[in-house]
Design an enzyme around this catalytic site. Structure first.
Site, PDB file in Angstrom:
ATOM      1  N   GLU A 157     -10.984   8.724  18.429  1.00  0.00           N
ATOM      2  CA  GLU A 157     -10.183   9.799  19.022  1.00  0.00           C
ATOM      3  C   GLU A 157      -8.817   9.903  18.353  1.00  0.00           C
ATOM      4  O   GLU A 157      -7.767   9.883  19.018  1.00  0.00           O
ATOM      5  CB  GLU A 157     -10.055   9.595  20.534  1.00  0.00           C
TER       6      GLU A 157
ATOM      7  N   GLU B 117     -19.483   8.691  22.651  1.00  0.00           N
ATOM      8  CA  GLU B 117     -19.035   8.578  24.042  1.00  0.00           C
ATOM      9  C   GLU B 117     -19.582   9.777  24.804  1.00  0.00           C
ATOM     10  O   GLU B 117     -19.310  10.928  24.449  1.00  0.00           O
ATOM     11  CB  GLU B 117     -17.510   8.538  24.158  1.00  0.00           C
TER      12      GLU B 117
END
Length: 505
Positions: free
Chosen positions: A175, A306
């Site tokens: 991220e 994820e």
């Protein structure tokens, strides 16, 4: 009652469903590692070298293909050398992302690799790009995978491991658009090229480098990454600096600030959840379309490392620990996701549920020496026959298996199928909260033998398992299958998930 026909051509094979679509994720977050996987060698809970054995036993039944670690956001503040050597000498740190608690680094590289060996799974290590260095990550690869003699090899041997491990999967940051550095796509792409260059193949250990990719439907981020690796439209020889790129998507039914309870919700909340769950189909299709433009041969994999439901934490628990219960609703989110993953098997190489133990949409929940299998666990177990199977295209014909949810039309039936080792496996979900569905499986091209089935459902969407009621939501045999001229027919109860297996003639 809605009626549907699922046409499945048993003799027309599609892409292989990578076993890695059933991957898992374990972050230093809440009680996922400490109290989940790790209890320490002095714990009264049965363990091997500090690793909790009842968790290992439960997860081995799922045939877990890979386990992502140490994060998540934690990965980009984790410095791996703090987690090797004698445990009592390891420096401590503050886990600033998750609860602002102190981390003693007792569970580090060697402990993680021991866990993977006990689980019989492949490690997927997420490296520190946000606060680390190229040298740090390069040396971690060397420490784990190099044989012979070198500074990192000597350090590994001094810490008790003579032979190198095989570690194929490496995440280049996490991220980077957010907690991993708040970067722009262009800067993140340049760092991915740089880090990938120095994450080297040592001996016959060939790395699969996964660049930190987009959130949700940020297709521009994916395009920026693809432009870097393929040199599309230029005369230079294309070079794949990385072999995969990630995307993250969570099913959240409400606003971020008030996601809703995991167990206290109404039918409207449930249907909004299913609409959000089904969005993953469009998101994967969108990223795949961008990737196809730059990589038509599909040499680069899409990695959804994820995914899962995200609710408000259970009352009375640390808000930074992300502990939530797991109901039949969560299980149906998972079953629907897997059908969509199978549909995108040509491009989607890996997917990782967030997270394996005690965090978000977990497989198992622990409390002291108690362990509970969640409804989502049972979906993974019932579906494990799809791993490395050959996908079969399903044509679902129905006019009335739908619900209007706001301004969206929700398809309430979800189906996928595969074949492996001479058997066909069909997965079916009825997302309708109230109505059963009459389903005909129109099986063409080959005959089948006697079919057997199991079903996962409960009286209420909110039902879940606890130490006092560990099997409130658990699979049971399903025998109401009729043989017809077209194949098989069955009535699928409301809010249920069913798997049907039959040998091919």
């Amino acid at each position: 009652m809605p009626n549907a026909t699922a046409v499945i051509n048993l003799d027309i094979e599609g892409p292989t469903i990578s076993r890695h679509l059933y991957g898992h994720f374990a972050e230093h977050l809440g009680r996922c590692i400490y109290g989940g996987f790790w209890v320490g060698e002095d714990s009264p809970v049965p363990n091997e070298g500090g690793i909790r054995l009842d968790v290992v036993e439960a997860l081995r039944a799922l045939d877990i293909p890979n386990l992502r670690w140490p994060g998540g956001c934690f990965a980009d503040e984790y410095h791996w050398k703090d987690g090797i050597g004698p445990r009592e000498q390891r420096p401590r740190m503050v886990n600033t992302h998750w609860g602002d608690v102190e981390e003693n680094n007792h569970f580090g590289t060697h402990e993680f690799m021991a866990l993977c060996e006990l689980l019989g799974t492949e490690p997927y290590i997420s490296g520190n790009v946000g606060s680390g260095t190229v040298q740090e990550m390069s040396e971690w690869v060397e420490y784990l995978t190099r044989d012979g003699d070198s500074p990192m090899v000597r350090l590994r041997k001094a810490n008790g491991r003579e032979a190198p491990w095989r570690v194929k999967y490496w995440g280049i940051g996490n991220e980077t658009w957010g907690c991993g550095g708040n970067m722009r796509a262009e800067y993140s792409a340049d760092l991915a090229r740089q880090y990938a260059t120095y994450c080297r193949d040592h001996g016959d250990n060939k790395l699969y480098r996964i660049a930190s990719g987009a959130s949700d439907a940020d297709y521009k981020w994916t395009e920026t990454l693809m432009q870097q690796i393929s040199c599309f439209g230029c005369e230079a020889t294309p070079k794949n600096f990385f072999q995969g790129l990630s995307v993250h998507y969570y099913t959240i039914a409400g606003p971020w600030e008030a996601k809703g309870s995991a167990t206290v919700f109404g039918t409207d909340d449930y249907y909004r959840t299913m609409v959000q769950a089904r969005r993953i189909d469009r998101i994967l299709a969108g990223h795949s379309t961008v990737m196809d433009l730059y990589d038509p041969a599909r040499t680069v994999g899409l990695v959804l490392d994820e995914w899962g439901t995200w609710w408000d934490v259970e009352p009375g628990t640390n808000p930074g620990f992300l502990f939530q219960q797991n109901t039949l609703r969560d299980a149906l989110v998972a079953s629907t996701h897997f059908d969509i993953f199978h549909k995108h098997a040509a491009r989607l190489h890996m997917a990782n549920i967030a997270q394996t133990v005690n965090v978000l949409q977990a497989m198992v929940l622990t409390d002291g020496d108690a362990l509970v299998l969640t409804p989502t666990y049972h979906v993974f177990e019932m579906n494990k026959g799809h791993q490395d199977a050959t996908s079969l295209t399903v044509h679902l014909n129905t006019d009335d298996a739908r619900r209007t949810v706001g301004d969206t039309e929700l398809e309430t039936l979800s189906v996928s199928a595969s074949v492996k080792d001479g058997q066909v496996l069909v997965s079916l979900s009825n997302l309708d909260a109230e109505e059963p569905a009459e389903v005909t499986l129109d099986l063409r091209g080959r005959g089948i033998g006697t079919a057997g089935a199991r079903i996962l459902t409960a009286d209420r969407l909110q039902d879940h398992n606890t130490p006092e009621a560990p099997a409130a939501v658990a699979p049971r045999p399903f025998d109401d299958i009729k043989v017809t001229e077209r194949g098989l027919s069955l009535t699928l109860p409301p809010h249920s998930f069913l798997t049907l297996r039959a040998p091919l003639d």
